[in-house]
Design an enzyme around this catalytic site. Structure first.
Site, PDB file in Angstrom:
ATOM      1  N   ASN A  23     -13.088  -3.545   2.075  1.00  0.00           N
ATOM      2  CA  ASN A  23     -14.064  -2.470   2.169  1.00  0.00           C
ATOM      3  C   ASN A  23     -14.945  -2.457   0.930  1.00  0.00           C
ATOM      4  O   ASN A  23     -14.487  -2.754  -0.180  1.00  0.00           O
ATOM      5  CB  ASN A  23     -13.353  -1.114   2.273  1.00  0.00           C
ATOM      6  CG  ASN A  23     -12.614  -0.938   3.589  1.00  0.00           C
ATOM      7  OD1 ASN A  23     -13.129  -1.321   4.642  1.00  0.00           O
ATOM      8  ND2 ASN A  23     -11.419  -0.385   3.532  1.00  0.00           N
TER       9      ASN A  23
ATOM     10  N   GLY B 132     -15.610   3.376   3.746  1.00  0.00           N
ATOM     11  CA  GLY B 132     -14.466   4.208   3.393  1.00  0.00           C
ATOM     12  C   GLY B 132     -13.726   3.724   2.158  1.00  0.00           C
ATOM     13  O   GLY B 132     -12.610   4.189   1.888  1.00  0.00           O
ATOM     14  N   GLN B 133     -14.349   2.829   1.384  1.00  0.00           N
ATOM     15  CA  GLN B 133     -13.677   2.338   0.175  1.00  0.00           C
ATOM     16  C   GLN B 133     -13.327   3.515  -0.745  1.00  0.00           C
ATOM     17  O   GLN B 133     -14.199   4.325  -1.071  1.00  0.00           O
ATOM     18  CB  GLN B 133     -14.572   1.352  -0.583  1.00  0.00           C
ATOM     19  CG  GLN B 133     -13.882   0.724  -1.803  1.00  0.00           C
ATOM     20  CD  GLN B 133     -14.837  -0.161  -2.621  1.00  0.00           C
ATOM     21  OE1 GLN B 133     -16.045   0.056  -2.623  1.00  0.00           O
ATOM     22  NE2 GLN B 133     -14.271  -1.125  -3.313  1.00  0.00           N
TER      23      GLN B 133
ATOM     24  N   HIS C  66      -7.051  -5.980   1.966  1.00  0.00           N
ATOM     25  CA  HIS C  66      -5.954  -5.398   2.737  1.00  0.00           C
ATOM     26  C   HIS C  66      -5.366  -6.497   3.620  1.00  0.00           C
ATOM     27  O   HIS C  66      -6.100  -7.208   4.322  1.00  0.00           O
ATOM     28  CB  HIS C  66      -6.453  -4.290   3.662  1.00  0.00           C
ATOM     29  CG  HIS C  66      -7.020  -3.090   2.975  1.00  0.00           C
ATOM     30  ND1 HIS C  66      -6.316  -1.915   2.825  1.00  0.00           N
ATOM     31  CD2 HIS C  66      -8.236  -2.865   2.410  1.00  0.00           C
ATOM     32  CE1 HIS C  66      -7.070  -1.012   2.215  1.00  0.00           C
ATOM     33  NE2 HIS C  66      -8.252  -1.571   1.943  1.00  0.00           N
TER      34      HIS C  66
ATOM     35  N   ASP D  31       0.850  -1.189   0.000  1.00  0.00           N
ATOM     36  CA  ASP D  31       0.000   0.000   0.000  1.00  0.00           C
ATOM     37  C   ASP D  31       0.890   1.244   0.000  1.00  0.00           C
ATOM     38  O   ASP D  31       1.883   1.308   0.715  1.00  0.00           O
ATOM     39  CB  ASP D  31      -0.916  -0.016   1.229  1.00  0.00           C
ATOM     40  CG  ASP D  31      -2.070   0.967   1.102  1.00  0.00           C
ATOM     41  OD1 ASP D  31      -3.219   0.506   0.993  1.00  0.00           O
ATOM     42  OD2 ASP D  31      -1.809   2.187   1.117  1.00  0.00           O
ATOM     43  N   ILE D  32       0.504   2.238  -0.808  1.00  0.00           N
ATOM     44  CA  ILE D  32       1.330   3.444  -0.942  1.00  0.00           C
ATOM     45  C   ILE D  32       1.288   4.300   0.330  1.00  0.00           C
ATOM     46  O   ILE D  32       2.193   5.103   0.568  1.00  0.00           O
ATOM     47  CB  ILE D  32       0.847   4.262  -2.176  1.00  0.00           C
ATOM     48  CG1 ILE D  32       1.942   5.145  -2.713  1.00  0.00           C
ATOM     49  CG2 ILE D  32      -0.407   5.060  -1.853  1.00  0.00           C
ATOM     50  CD1 ILE D  32       1.644   5.728  -4.091  1.00  0.00           C
TER      51      ILE D  32
ATOM     52  N   HIS E 154     -10.182  -5.385  -3.430  1.00  0.00           N
ATOM     53  CA  HIS E 154      -8.831  -5.562  -2.895  1.00  0.00           C
ATOM     54  C   HIS E 154      -8.928  -6.024  -1.453  1.00  0.00           C
ATOM     55  O   HIS E 154      -9.756  -5.537  -0.683  1.00  0.00           O
ATOM     56  CB  HIS E 154      -7.997  -4.283  -2.998  1.00  0.00           C
ATOM     57  CG  HIS E 154      -8.667  -3.045  -2.489  1.00  0.00           C
ATOM     58  ND1 HIS E 154      -9.643  -2.384  -3.200  1.00  0.00           N
ATOM     59  CD2 HIS E 154      -8.504  -2.346  -1.342  1.00  0.00           C
ATOM     60  CE1 HIS E 154     -10.054  -1.332  -2.515  1.00  0.00           C
ATOM     61  NE2 HIS E 154      -9.379  -1.291  -1.371  1.00  0.00           N
TER      62      HIS E 154
END
Ligand code: 5GP
Ligand code: ZN
Length: 114
Positions: A87, A93-94, A102, A30-31, A100
């Protein structure tokens, strides 16, 4: 989807720090990590949520789960533990409407989540 961020990663149009790739699934860092280890597992196929996948295509989630399983072992996350989060929609909060998972690890986590 041409304008989907994660489809762009699938196509190689934008770079990603990949840690695992197999069978139409990519796992990358994750960035903006929310834990010392924060990985995202995405299928090549574009669906916004699991409920959008037709039963005939549900093999996608089997492949995603297999990649998650291989990744947590490869990264030794199975020793101390990890959390998986998927999500969907506004209240979750997607931010990126491409399925994806997490993979979070490396610190204690509260329950229930905020
Ligand atoms: P969501 O909120 O949709 O469940 O999670 C989207 C995740 O994608 C966020 O944790 C966010 O930091 C991550 N993200 C957003 N843009 C990029 C990007 O360009 N590259 C990577 N590697 N992660 C991203
Ligand atoms: Zn997409």
């Amino acid at each position: 989807m041409s304008d989907c961020l994660f489809c762009k990663i699938v196509r190689g149009d934008i770079p990603a720090d990949k840690v695992y790739e197999s069978d139409g699934v990519i796992v990358f860092r994750d960035i903006d990590p929310k834990a010392p280890v924060h990985l995202l597992a995405i299928p090549h196929e574009h669906y916004s949520g699991i409920h959008e996948i037709p039963d005939t295509d549900m093999d996608i989630m089997k492949r995603v789960n297999s990649a998650v399983s291989a990744t947590v072992k490869q990264e030794n996350l199975d020793k101390e533990g990890y959390r998986l989060v998927v999500n969907y929609g506004t209240i979750s909060g997607q931010a990126v409407p491409h399925i994806h998972v997490h993979i979070l690890s490396g610190r204690p986590m509260d329950w229930p989540p905020g």
